[in-house]
Write a protein that holds these residues in place. Structure first.
Motif, PDB file in Angstrom:
ATOM      1  N   ILE A  82      23.059  -5.584  40.974  1.00 27.80           N
ATOM      2  CA  ILE A  82      23.936  -6.352  41.855  1.00 27.80           C
ATOM      3  C   ILE A  82      24.904  -7.193  41.033  1.00 27.80           C
ATOM      4  CG2 ILE A  82      23.948  -8.280  43.498  1.00 27.80           C
ATOM      5  CD1 ILE A  82      21.418  -6.978  44.712  1.00 27.80           C
ATOM      6  N   LYS A  83      24.400  -7.778  39.954  1.00 23.05           N
ATOM      7  CA  LYS A  83      25.264  -8.587  39.089  1.00 23.05           C
ATOM      8  C   LYS A  83      26.401  -7.724  38.528  1.00 23.05           C
ATOM      9  CE  LYS A  83      25.209 -11.470  34.980  1.00 23.05           C
ATOM     10  NZ  LYS A  83      24.459 -11.879  33.800  1.00 23.05           N
ATOM     11  N   LYS A  84      26.084  -6.503  38.122  1.00 22.42           N
ATOM     12  CA  LYS A  84      27.109  -5.595  37.613  1.00 22.42           C
ATOM     13  C   LYS A  84      28.126  -5.251  38.696  1.00 22.42           C
ATOM     14  CE  LYS A  84      24.498  -3.450  33.895  1.00 22.42           C
ATOM     15  NZ  LYS A  84      23.852  -2.230  33.388  1.00 22.42           N
ATOM     16  N   GLY A  85      27.664  -5.083  39.925  1.00 25.23           N
ATOM     17  CA  GLY A  85      28.569  -4.805  41.044  1.00 25.23           C
ATOM     18  C   GLY A  85      29.527  -5.958  41.290  1.00 25.23           C
ATOM     19  N   HIS A  86      28.992  -7.202  41.261  1.00 26.75           N
ATOM     20  CA  HIS A  86      29.839  -8.383  41.436  1.00 26.75           C
ATOM     21  C   HIS A  86      30.860  -8.491  40.301  1.00 26.75           C
ATOM     22  CE1 HIS A  86      27.835 -10.055  44.895  1.00 26.75           C
ATOM     23  NE2 HIS A  86      26.664 -10.120  44.290  1.00 26.75           N
ATOM     24  N   GLU A  87      30.417  -8.242  39.073  1.00 26.74           N
ATOM     25  CA  GLU A  87      31.327  -8.310  37.917  1.00 26.74           C
ATOM     26  C   GLU A  87      32.443  -7.276  38.030  1.00 26.74           C
ATOM     27  OE1 GLU A  87      28.750  -7.885  34.525  1.00 26.74           O
ATOM     28  OE2 GLU A  87      28.034  -9.959  34.676  1.00 26.74           O
ATOM     29  N   MET A  88      32.093  -6.079  38.502  1.00 26.46           N
ATOM     30  CA  MET A  88      33.087  -5.018  38.635  1.00 26.46           C
ATOM     31  C   MET A  88      34.129  -5.417  39.693  1.00 26.46           C
ATOM     32  SD  MET A  88      32.614  -1.117  39.830  1.00 26.46           S
ATOM     33  CE  MET A  88      33.266   0.116  38.764  1.00 26.46           C
ATOM     34  N   MET A  89      33.672  -5.958  40.814  1.00 25.76           N
ATOM     35  CA  MET A  89      34.599  -6.367  41.865  1.00 25.76           C
ATOM     36  C   MET A  89      35.522  -7.483  41.367  1.00 25.76           C
ATOM     37  SD  MET A  89      34.138  -4.390  44.376  1.00 25.76           S
ATOM     38  CE  MET A  89      35.237  -5.212  45.497  1.00 25.76           C
ATOM     39  N   ASN A  90      34.981  -8.435  40.632  1.00 21.76           N
ATOM     40  CA  ASN A  90      35.812  -9.525  40.105  1.00 21.76           C
ATOM     41  C   ASN A  90      36.807  -9.025  39.073  1.00 21.76           C
ATOM     42  OD1 ASN A  90      34.860 -11.649  41.707  1.00 21.76           O
ATOM     43  ND2 ASN A  90      33.081 -11.909  40.401  1.00 21.76           N
ATOM     44  N   SER A  91      36.411  -8.032  38.273  1.00 25.71           N
ATOM     45  CA  SER A  91      37.348  -7.495  37.282  1.00 25.71           C
ATOM     46  C   SER A  91      38.472  -6.724  37.972  1.00 25.71           C
ATOM     47  CB  SER A  91      36.634  -6.615  36.255  1.00 25.71           C
ATOM     48  OG  SER A  91      36.199  -5.402  36.821  1.00 25.71           O
TER      49      SER A  91
END
Length: 193
Positions: A82-91
């Protein structure tokens, strides 16, 4: 009494004429550094909420399949994803920018410049191949400024780019903002000159 009626009609006529007269926008410039910012922020917010919803559903499904509560390691693995998903969306939100400048060159002509930037890492994370990324960057780099003719009626600016293309923009009452719609999304340009 007749004098007041004539005076009222005169004032009404003068007022109506000034409202419908063409405004001269020569020399004005309107700009927005990223017309997609609000839409990207909404998209990220919605995606993050969706991720949290899917997290709860996924945990419930896994617990049902296993017939027990998930342990700390299993929950930590889910949180990492989930953390990776949030990071991808923010990038993605930070990596895509579309700036627009509209400059009114004369009483009838304007130039619109679109400056689009897409971060290579964002495209790579989205699964776009190297060759497509290079082709997109090359196409974006040579995007020309668009010239067009315009007519102002009240606070509405009708823009004719030629070839049957016609856009409608709207001036704020104070003339400090120019509004438009792109892909059914409203954007606002602020006056800089």
């Amino acid at each position: 009494m007749r004098k007041y009626v004539l005076l009222s009609l005169f004032l009404l006529t003068v007022g109506a004429t000034s409202v419908f007269a063409q405004k001269d926008l020569t020399g004005r410039e309107y700009y927005n550094a990223n017309i997609m910012a609000a839409e990207l922020n909404k998209m990220v917010k919605d995606a993050n909420a969706d991720i949290e919803k899917k997290k709860a559903e996924g945990i419930a499904k896994m617990e049902k399949e296993k017939g027990r509560k998930l342990n700390q390691q299993e929950l930590a693995k889910i949180e990492e994803g989930i953390k990776k998903g949030h990071e991808m969306m923010n990038s993605v939100k930070k990596g895509i920018k579309t700036a627009i400048t509209i400059t009114f060159k004369s009483a009838t002509e304007l130039v619109m410049k679109c400056d689009m930037k897409v971060d290579d890492e964002v495209m790579k994370a989205a699964g776009i191949s190297w060759i497509k990324r290079k082709a997109m960057k090359a196409a974006i780099a040579i995007m020309p400024a668009t010239k067009g003719k315009y007519v102002v009626k009240g606070n509405t600016v009708y823009v004719d780019e030629g070839g049957g293309e016609r856009d409608t923009l709207f001036l704020s009452n104070d003339g400090k903002q120019l509004y438009g719609v792109m892909d059914k999304k409203k954007f606002i340009l602020n006056r800089t000159k």
